[in-house]
Write an enzyme that holds these catalytic residues in place. Structure first.
Site, PDB file in Angstrom:
ATOM      1  CB  ALA A  65      -0.917   0.008   1.214  1.00  0.00           C
ATOM      2  N   GLY A 110      -0.014  -5.432   0.579  1.00  0.00           N
ATOM      3  CA  GLY A 110      -1.175  -5.383  -0.290  1.00  0.00           C
ATOM      4  C   GLY A 110      -0.922  -5.959  -1.668  1.00  0.00           C
ATOM      5  CD  GLU A 113      -3.630  -7.959   2.166  1.00  0.00           C
ATOM      6  OE1 GLU A 113      -4.196  -8.325   3.204  1.00  0.00           O
ATOM      7  OE2 GLU A 113      -3.512  -6.761   1.833  1.00  0.00           O
ATOM      8  CD  GLU A 133       1.033  -6.213   5.572  1.00  0.00           C
ATOM      9  OE1 GLU A 133       0.380  -6.077   4.533  1.00  0.00           O
ATOM     10  OE2 GLU A 133       1.845  -7.153   5.739  1.00  0.00           O
TER      11      GLU A 133
END
Length: 259
Positions: A65, A110, A113, A133
């Site tokens: 992200a 992300g 993901e 994270e």
């Protein structure tokens, strides 16, 4: 299809979608919104049967992200961004057409993901994967804790999530996170090769396969078998089923219409 951070090329029923925020292609709210809109367009486009998703360049597929954006958000803003990311990843996971991730470089947070939301993953031998994270005092919020364990099992998922260590494409292949590893030079062509093979198969049957696997994986065996039975019936009722069986009898290559 005019987007600021996405490129899309459609050829021979295959759409190649490229996240275009080099050098590391981070995900921000605008990228999520553009992905949502573009995948809606591709879902509705009957000329597209398979989608390849990749990142611009060789450094990163998506290196997570956009931390610069996240750092400016309060809890309400972060929750809104997180909700958007989950919605987009679920949309990609459940689009009726096969989606192949061509992981060309770093797939972190992300980005990891996003790759997990795709049906199939082909990786460059230079790619690296991580859920970092926890080192930032947060956890994955776009489905990583759930999709990862379905592939690698709970114990390995906890190892990867708790430590957040980066690992290479070879280990990703060993853990069945990716289906295939090729050189960086071969990556996009390898993904397109798979996509073109899938594009020649009956679209409704592929859709029913995807539904049976995706929906069935979230339920008990008996319910999953009922879902499979319904999907089987839906595929059997198509013109493509008739074409497939007739072509087999006539010893020729079938030509599927998507009906």
């Amino acid at each position: 299809m005019n987007y600021e951070f996405l490129l899309c090329d459609i050829e021979n029923r295959v759409a190649v979608v490229t996240i275009n925020r080099p050098p590391v292609n981070p995900l921000n709210t605008q990228v999520f919104n553009e992905l949502s809109s573009l995948f809606d367009e591709l879902e509705a486009n009957d000329e597209v049967r398979v989608i390849v998703l990749t990142g611009n360049g060789r450094k990163a597929f998506v290196a997570g992200a956009d931390i610069n954006e996240m750092a400016t958000l309060d809890l309400v803003g972060v929750n809104k961004m997180n909700k958007t990311s989950r919605m987009v990843f679920t949309k990609i996971e459940n689009i009726t057409k096969p989606v192949i991730a061509a992981v060309n470089g770093l797939a972190l947070g992300g980005g990891f993901e996003l790759a997990l939301a795709c049906d199939l993953r082909i990786s460059s031998d230079q790619a690296k994967f991580s859920f970092p994270e926890v080192g930032l005092g947060i956890i994955p919020g776009g489905g990583g804790t759930q999709r990862l364990q379905k592939i690698v099992g709970q114990g390995v998922a906890k190892e990867l999530l708790y430590f957040g260590d980066m690992f290479d494409a070879g280990r990703a292949l060993d853990l069945h996170i990716v289906n295939k590893v090729v050189s960086a030079e071969e990556l996009l062509e390898a993904a397109k090769e798979w996509a073109h093979k899938l594009a020649q198969k009956p679209p409704v049957a592929l859709q029913m396969l995807k539904t049976a696997v995706n929906v069935g994986s979230n339920t008990d065996l008996e319910s999953g078998l009922m879902i499979e039975s319904t999907c089987f019936g839906n595929a059997f009722a198509t013109d493509d089923r008739k074409e497939g069986l007739q072509a087999f009898v006539e010893k020729r290559k079938p030509v599927y219409s998507g009906r």
